[in-house]
Scaffold this motif. Structure first.
Motif, PDB file in Angstrom:
ATOM      1  N   VAL A   1      39.621  33.018  42.709  1.00  0.00           N
ATOM      2  CA  VAL A   1      38.355  32.766  42.009  1.00  0.00           C
ATOM      3  C   VAL A   1      37.215  32.641  43.007  1.00  0.00           C
ATOM      4  CG1 VAL A   1      37.074  31.072  40.641  1.00  0.00           C
ATOM      5  CG2 VAL A   1      39.373  31.744  39.947  1.00  0.00           C
TER       6      VAL A   1
ATOM      7  N   THR B   1      33.974  35.443  43.401  1.00  0.00           N
ATOM      8  CA  THR B   1      32.713  35.037  42.767  1.00  0.00           C
ATOM      9  C   THR B   1      31.515  35.007  43.709  1.00  0.00           C
ATOM     10  OG1 THR B   1      33.423  32.733  43.047  1.00  0.00           O
ATOM     11  CG2 THR B   1      33.740  33.723  40.881  1.00  0.00           C
TER      12      THR B   1
ATOM     13  N   GLN C   1      35.573  32.274  34.830  1.00  0.00           N
ATOM     14  CA  GLN C   1      36.917  32.672  35.263  1.00  0.00           C
ATOM     15  C   GLN C   1      37.947  31.591  34.965  1.00  0.00           C
ATOM     16  OE1 GLN C   1      37.918  34.808  38.691  1.00  0.00           O
ATOM     17  NE2 GLN C   1      35.930  35.786  38.964  1.00  0.00           N
TER      18      GLN C   1
END
Length: 472
Positions: free
Chosen positions: A173, A177, A325
């Motif tokens: 993640v 990102t 997410q």
């Protein structure tokens, strides 16, 4: 001892001022030219007393010329005032260089009040951890190179156990990102959108217009140096009614970054402009200020606020991408910047309060004070102390320079500390090792009168730039 190298302190003791003439003298001294230390000191004293007599001297001509030049410049400088009082928190843990920089800042004719936070260390212009309140004037280097650099904390409705159960997924993640490091940005197809890009200030002048596309590309990215994105556990011992968060432990996201290339370019431009318009003595030159009653002062003020809004937007983009997410709800979000200037009321008058590496801590105001990659950070609420100009530290503060950390700290020791704390580190260099920072608990103990601690954040998955960039 006879040939011990002459240094700046030796020349200051002779009566030299902290200006370019001092540097010229030190350059001449490097050659020594067969003179003993005592002979060189005698010559330096004689040239200082009567530079005209040495204008034809083969060795000391350049020094004589520089001294006469400085005499001419002195008449054009803005006069400094006598040093004023400023508050110091945790003085025993603050290096002398930071205190000297703060003393110089207090001699500016526009300075009204100052304070030095317990994480303070030497920087450019104002020390890092310095707070300076001025009358109707803004100092670009008092704000800092990374305008609007800030902290942002999101607390999710997920338990602390989520970290260990989904560690690999959380690493992905973070990596998916944002991007890290100086110059990093997104290609057009991957760029985020945000209302900050529609602000009219981008059309204020050619410089801002030229920076808009770069700002769009870097929207939602993170800087180098000490900037980070990290997952951790935030622990509340008591329910906080203002935040609406019950006592307990939660998964949280903590980010630290600023206004990226936009802010760095603006800081460089307006610092140079301030130095052109505000001629200060050599020792105070990095504190050149812009009068807010002038067009240049208003222009910087608008550009600074745009950079602050942009820095906030970068965090907002990162946090929203992460939230999506995770598929989680956000229980609360807290954000504060620590490289900025604000118009604030202090002691009954409106002043411009510069916080260069300091957290706003007015009564009831929430902020985040991080430690290091291997030490806790704290969610705090300000107590509103006038003596600190409603401020607190912005972190633990550096204990050693980046260069010294790289040269002296061992990667094996860093690995052992991270393993002991159960922390996964992605990126970063030895200059960001926790051993390079002050003890955050010592810093917090020195500012108990400034903030109340609401919760403790323990980092567990930490991502930092790994390219050696210094955008912090």
């Amino acid at each position: 001892m006879e040939n011990k190298r002459i240094n700046g302190n030796d020349l200051l003791a002779l009566g030299y001022d902290e200006n370019s003439a001092l540097g010229v003298a030190l350059q001449i001294n490097k050659k020594r030219l067969g003179f003993t230390r005592e002979q060189m000191l005698a010559y330096f004293s004689a040239v200082l007393a009567n530079p005209e007599a040495y204008l034809e001297d083969a060795i000391f001509k350049t020094l004589a010329q520089e001294l006469l030049k400085q005499d001419e410049l002195e008449a054009s400088y803005i006069a400094l005032k006598e040093e004023g009082h400023y508050e110091i928190y945790g003085e025993e843990h603050i290096e002398e260089g930071a205190k000297q920089q703060m003393q110089v800042a207090m001699t500016l004719p526009v300075s009204v009040a100052g304070a030095l936070m317990p994480d303070a260390h030497q920087g450019y212009g104002l020390p890092i951890g310095g707070v300076l309140a001025t009358s109707n004037a803004v100092i670009p280097y008092g704000v800092g190179v990374d305008i609007g650099c800030r902290m942002a904390l999101s607390i999710f409705d997920l338990p602390a156990a989520y970290l260990t159960e989904h560690s690999d997924a959380l690493k992905k993640v973070i990596m998916q990102t944002t991007k890290f490091g100086a110059g990093q940005g997104f290609q057009k197809g991957d760029r985020a959108s945000h209302a900050v890009l529609e602000q009219d200030t981008f059309a204020m002048n050619d410089l801002l217009r030229s920076l808009k596309d770069k700002a769009w590309a870097q929207l939602g990215t993170s800087g180098g140096g000490n900037h980070f994105v990290e997952f951790g556990v935030i622990a509340f011992e008591q329910t906080d009614a203002d935040l609406g968060v019950q006592a307990g432990e939660y998964l949280a996201l903590l980010t630290h970054s600023g206004s990226r290339g936009l802010g760095a370019t603006l800081a460089d431009h307006y610092t140079k402009l301030a130095k052109q318009l505000c001629k200060l003595p050599y020792k105070a030159q990095h504190l050149a200020y812009l009068d807010l009653g002038t067009a240049e002062g208003q222009e910087y003020w608008m550009a600074m606020n745009l950079a602050g809004d942009y820095a906030s937007a970068c965090h907002e983009v990162i946090h929203e991408k992460v939230r999506q997410q995770l598929g989680a709800e956000r229980l609360a979000k807290v954000e504060n910047h620590h490289n900025f200037a604000w118009k604030e009321m202090w002691n009954g008058q409106e002043l411009i309060v510069h916080r260069k590496g300091a957290t706003p801590a007015a009564k009831g105001v929430m902020g985040i004070i991080p430690g290091s990659m291997a030490s806790p950070g704290f969610l705090v609420r300000g107590k509103g102390q006038m003596e600190s100009i409603n401020s607190a530290s912005h972190g633990a503060g550096r204990l050693m320079s980046r260069t010294k950390a790289i040269k002296t700290l061992a990667a094996a020791d860093l690995k052992a500390i991270l393993n002991d704390q159960g922390i996964t580190l992605m990126g970063a260099g030895m200059d960001e090792a926790p051993m390079a920072y002050k003890d955050i608990h010592t810093v917090m103990a020195a500012q108990q009168d400034l903030v109340d601690v609401l919760a403790t954040f323990s980092p567990k998955i930490v991502r930092m730039a790994d390219d050696g960039s210094r955008e912090d």
